[in-house]
Design an enzyme around this catalytic site. Structure first.
Site, mmCIF file in Angstrom:
data_model
loop_
_atom_site.group_PDB
_atom_site.id
_atom_site.type_symbol
_atom_site.label_atom_id
_atom_site.label_comp_id
_atom_site.label_asym_id
_atom_site.label_seq_id
_atom_site.Cartn_x
_atom_site.Cartn_y
_atom_site.Cartn_z
ATOM 1 N N ASP A 1 -12.592 0.825 -22.497
ATOM 2 C CA ASP A 1 -13.686 -0.123 -22.873
ATOM 3 C C ASP A 1 -13.282 -0.965 -23.923
ATOM 4 O OD1 ASP A 1 -15.395 -0.431 -20.639
ATOM 5 O OD2 ASP A 1 -16.113 1.472 -21.269
ATOM 6 N N HIS B 1 0.846 -1.211 -0.032
ATOM 7 C CA HIS B 1 0.074 0.038 0.092
ATOM 8 C C HIS B 1 0.994 1.122 -0.036
ATOM 9 C CE1 HIS B 1 -3.874 0.600 2.305
ATOM 10 N NE2 HIS B 1 -3.637 1.894 1.884
HETATM 11 C C1 PEP Z 1 -13.270 4.401 -21.982
HETATM 12 O O1 PEP Z 1 -13.771 3.412 -21.996
HETATM 13 O O2 PEP Z 1 -12.071 4.508 -22.741
HETATM 14 C C2 PEP Z 1 -13.723 5.840 -21.478
HETATM 15 C C3 PEP Z 1 -13.069 6.786 -21.504
HETATM 16 O O3 PEP Z 1 -14.721 5.537 -20.602
HETATM 17 P P1 PEP Z 1 -14.984 5.110 -19.039
HETATM 18 O O4 PEP Z 1 -13.366 4.776 -18.772
HETATM 19 O O5 PEP Z 1 -15.444 6.281 -18.319
HETATM 20 O O6 PEP Z 1 -15.531 3.857 -19.274
HETATM 21 MG MG MG Z 2 -16.036 3.475 -21.115
#
Ligand code: PEP
Ligand code: MG
Length: 860
Positions: A728, A467
């Protein structure tokens, strides 16, 4: 004579219960539960008055909707049998100011039976879901099950038998780091899912597989023989299924160890060494950076915790509240570290949060409370005893966990004793650059360090994942950990050089060593200064190509910092943060005010507001969304917006109203998968716009699902702009949960598959001349940024702190080079091969000895 455990169990399992009661106030509730005890033959009539008297003297509120009225000690003569009666009040009754009781446990106990019962009830407080299920249960059997079963299990955890259970299987542990906290937490999860009694034995040490602490205390090392045993219905099958999960973790554990070793070898080979070649004290690299300073030792000893005994039930409440507050604080740390450094780095905090629910640790503290200790003292003793046992184990990884137990302990203590909030580093001298040397430093201590005076940290204990190390990294402080007994040679007042990249500390360096270190530090600082100075210049490449650099921020109060760091726009306003950590959604007016404030802060610069992106890792309890097995594949982003007009409409109205003055606002919809979704969302937006007679705003989409990337040419016909969410897009393309710490090292946005999809998105957008931005984490990595620019991205949006380094890299790299690099990257086999294309910044631009790119790839 029956033993106490038996009589306690009987008192709970045969409890008279009255469901659905509706007392008007506390007195009526106490009388009603007292009456149940009288009717059950447990107490004589005067005991009811004694309960009221006891209540007047000391509130018997236990916490979490439970009260435990009982009689005065002097009135035990009225108790005829140990018994608990339960009054269920589904609508609640006010117990004391602001506290509503839903379950009232009237207690009748001779001797110290009261304490044994209380211990079981205190445990129940650690099972909030089961507890809540009792508030409205319709069947008295539910009480008997919950009250008796978990307590029995907990007893077993506290005093495990050295005997194996009925079904036994031997397995040789093959996790390179031994049985440490992360796999232990997964074992516990699997054991809970199995629903039978499971235990593991190493030699004569036995652990129930429900307690993290007890598992860690086994001290199991790689190669140790573990005897897993089970009992209960279908024990053999369930044990086999459990062991399958245990074995399945081996691959991940081995991969983690391999990556850690590779990282260390790489950092040793690459890092700075003093010219004298003298031997350093070697620890583990914990946080990168080079510094020269004066050693200051700080004592690990903390002042004794004073013992202030209270009635056990009050101490129970204090402990319960401190545990709850600490859980919340740790959750904030987990969120922060996950966003800044990634899920892998946050994993250890999750394991620490698990310690706050550890039955073994909490039961030990409760036992001490019941033995007459005050809450803080009991907790401090339980923590010290547990940590000492862990530290004594012959396993460095597990011994490192002792620091985590102590740290969690300190956090809880600081919530009980405000005087403890400062930490031991509070009284260090000012006016010199200090390298702090300590046996161990808690994260709380690290968080309190005065960065104006501290330039490095070296600890004998801890480790790269401790940590403390993670917090040092978030603060940019060079740190080494696990340097062990060698650190004893470090004396207060000595000069030293610390290199957090290689985990080395040189004591009493020669003058030429100091001069060389100064030169290296000066080089690094000059580069950082240059980046900082130039952060407000546009990201224009040497061959004249411009890339817009924007910030990802959530609230208006973050805008000034973003602009100061060099942001030219806001490329992603994550509006879900307006909905988190509150009890109801912000209405249209509140949102309108926030968007207005954001625009005012930006002074005419462009703002992209992303419509609410709830779901996946961002859950909002008050929205009462159904539980999903795979929330990242569920109703999130645009899918949720289309399903919940109550959320979408007020937000769109607020944005259109805020933009009415002619501001540069765009709306972006998250998690778009299909053309139909865009069309529907645009129709709704247009209806709202017309109703408000507001100006048209660009309506764009986030491309973060492979389906959208592949069909980008179709989506581009309908969206005014694209913003690629690489966080994502990476998780969905590689099928790796972005929250999974074990796979985090492989979830690399530089994987050629992700880069090829980005190439395709840009090609699709080009058909309709749609601008393309990237607002995922890849945009914030200087090497990722030049690749993205080379692929043809127009805007990069990132956390403000990353802007200076990204701009610096772009400003010194010609577009022609970036394009060539992007082509090569898309042709690689692996993410590692793509990373190997990063030869660092060109030497001529940094003015120092950065590694050189091969001539044919060099920008100039
Ligand atoms: C992503 O998915 O890259 C994005 C910018 O959205 P979030 O991280 O808020 O899902
Ligand atoms: Mg996203």
């Amino acid at each position: 004579m029956p033993d106490k455990t038996d009589s306690t169990a009987a008192a709970l399992t045969k409890a008279p219960i009255r469901l659905n009661a509706a007392p008007r106030n506390r007195e009526e509730a106490i009388r009603a539960v007292g009456r149940l005890l009288v009717e059950a033959g447990a107490v004589a009539e005067p005991y009811i008055d004694s309960m009221l008297k006891r209540e007047a003297e000391a509130n018997t509120w236990l916490g979490s909707g439970i009260a435990i009225p009982h009689g005065m000690i002097g009135d035990k003569i009225y108790v005829q049998a140990d018994k608990v009666a339960v009054l269920q009040v589904p609508q609640g009754v006010e117990w004391s100011k602001g506290e509503t009781a839903y379950l009232i446990f009237g207690i009748a106990a001779r001797g110290d039976g009261h304490l044994a019962i209380l211990r079981r009830l205190t445990r129940l407080l650690q099972q909030p879901e089961q507890l809540r299920s009792l508030f409205a249960a319709r069947d008295p059997a539910a009480f008997h099950t919950v009250l008796a079963a978990p307590a029995e299990a907990a007893e077993a955890a506290a005093e495990p038998s050295a005997q194996d259970l009925a079904e036994v299987t031997l397995w040789r542990l093959d996790y390179p780091g031994g049985l440490h906290a992360r796999p232990s937490s997964l074992w516990i999860e699997a054991a809970n899912a199995a629903g039978i009694t499971l235990q593991v034995r190493l030699g004569d040490r036995v652990s129930d597989i429900k307690s993290l602490v007890s598992l860690l205390q086994l001290g199991a090392k790689c190669g140790d023989d573990l005897y897993f045993s089970a009992q209960g219905a279908q024990a053999a099958e369930k044990l086999a299924a459990f062991l399958q999960k245990v074995r399945a973790l081996s691959a991940g554990e081995k991969e983690q160890a391999r990556l850690a070793a590779a990282r260390q070898a790489q950092s040793l080979a690459r890092s700075w060494q003093p010219p004298s070649g003298r031997a350093p004290i070697i620890g583990v690299p914990a946080s990168p950076g080079l510094a020269i300073g004066v050693i200051r030792l700080i004592a690990a000893d903390e002042p004794e915790v004073e013992d202030k005994p209270l009635p056990p039930e009050q101490s129970g409440v204090l402990l319960q509240q401190a545990l709850a507050a600490t859980r919340q604080q740790l959750q904030t740390v987990i969120d922060d570290v996950t966003r800044r450094l990634g899920a892998a780095e946050a994993a250890i905090f999750k394991a620490q949060a698990g310690l706050l629910n550890d039955e073994g640790l909490i039961a030990a503290a409760c036992r001490l409370i019941l033995a007459g200790r005050g809450a803080a003292k009991a907790w401090a003793l339980a923590v010290a005893e547990t940590a000492d046992r862990l530290a004594a184990l012959d396993n460095p990884v597990l011994a490192g966990r002792a620091a985590d137990v102590r740290d969690v302990g300190k956090r809880v203590l600081a919530n009980m004793l405000p005087s403890r909030a400062g930490g031991p580093a509070a009284a260090l001298p000012k006016g010199e650059k200090i390298i702090l040397v300590a046996e161990d430093l808690s994260p709380s201590d690290t968080a309190n360090l005065d960065m104006a005076h501290i330039c490095g940290l070296a600890t004998a204990g801890g480790g790269p994942t401790s940590h403390t190390a993670i917090l040092a990294r978030t603060q940019g402080l060079p740190a080494i950990a696990a340097a062990g007994g060698n650190l004893a040679a470090a004396k207060t007042g000595a000069t030293a050089i610390i290199n957090g990249d290689s985990g080395a500390l040189w004591l009493d360096p020669t003058e030429s060593d100091i001069a060389a270190a100064q030169a290296e530090i000066a080089r690094i600082q000059a580069e950082q200064r240059r980046q900082a100075e130039q952060r407000r210049l546009p990201a224009t490449t040497p061959d004249g190509h411009n890339i817009t650099i924007a910030a990802n921020i959530n609230r208006p109060d973050q805008a000034a910092f973003a602009l100061d760091q060099g942001a030219e726009a806001v490329g992603l306003m994550r509006t879900e943060f307006l909905f988190l950590e509150r009890s109801a959604a912000p209405g249209e007016e509140e949102q309108y005010q926030i968007y207005r404030a954001m625009l005012a802060q930006l002074g005419g610069r462009p703002l992209i507001i992303r419509a609410l992106d709830i779901g996946g890792d961002k859950q909002v309890p008050y929205l009462n969304l159904p539980r999903e097995d795979n929330p990242f594949l569920g109703r999130r982003g645009a899918r949720l917006l289309l399903h919940r007009p109550d959320l979408l409409y007020p937000q769109l109205k607020a944005i259109y109203r805020a933009a009415a003055g002619g501001s540069d606002v765009s709306i972006m919809f998250p998690m778009i998968m299909t053309v139909e979704e865009i069309i529907q969302l645009k129709d709704i937006a247009e209806t709202i716009r017309q109703s408000l007679q507001a100006p048209r705003l660009p309506l764009g989409i986030m491309v973060e699902v492979p389906a959208a990337a592949i069909c980008a040419d179709k989506l581009a016909a309908h969206a005014d702009f694209f913003s690629i969410g690489t966080n994502d897009l990476t998780q969905y393309t590689l099928a790796i949960d972005r929250e999974n710490p074990d796979l985090a090292a492989q979830a690399d946005g530089l994987h050629p598959a992700v880069l090829r999809l980005i190439e395709r998105i840009i090609a699709g957008a080009a058909l309709y001349r749609r601008p393309v931005g990237v607002c995922g984490g890849l945009a914030a990595d200087p090497f990722g940024a030049i690749l993205l620019a080379g692929l043809g991205v127009d805007e990069l949006s990132m956390t403000p702190r990353d802007i200076a380094a990204v701009k610096a890299r772009l400003r010194r790299t010609p577009l022609s080079y970036m394009r060539d690099l992007a082509r090569q990257a898309c042709a690689q086999d692996t993410a590692a091969a793509v990373r190997a294309l990063d030869h660092g910044a060109p030497a001529a631009e940094t003015g120092a000895a950065a590694p050189k790119a091969p001539a044919e790839e060099r920008p100039e």
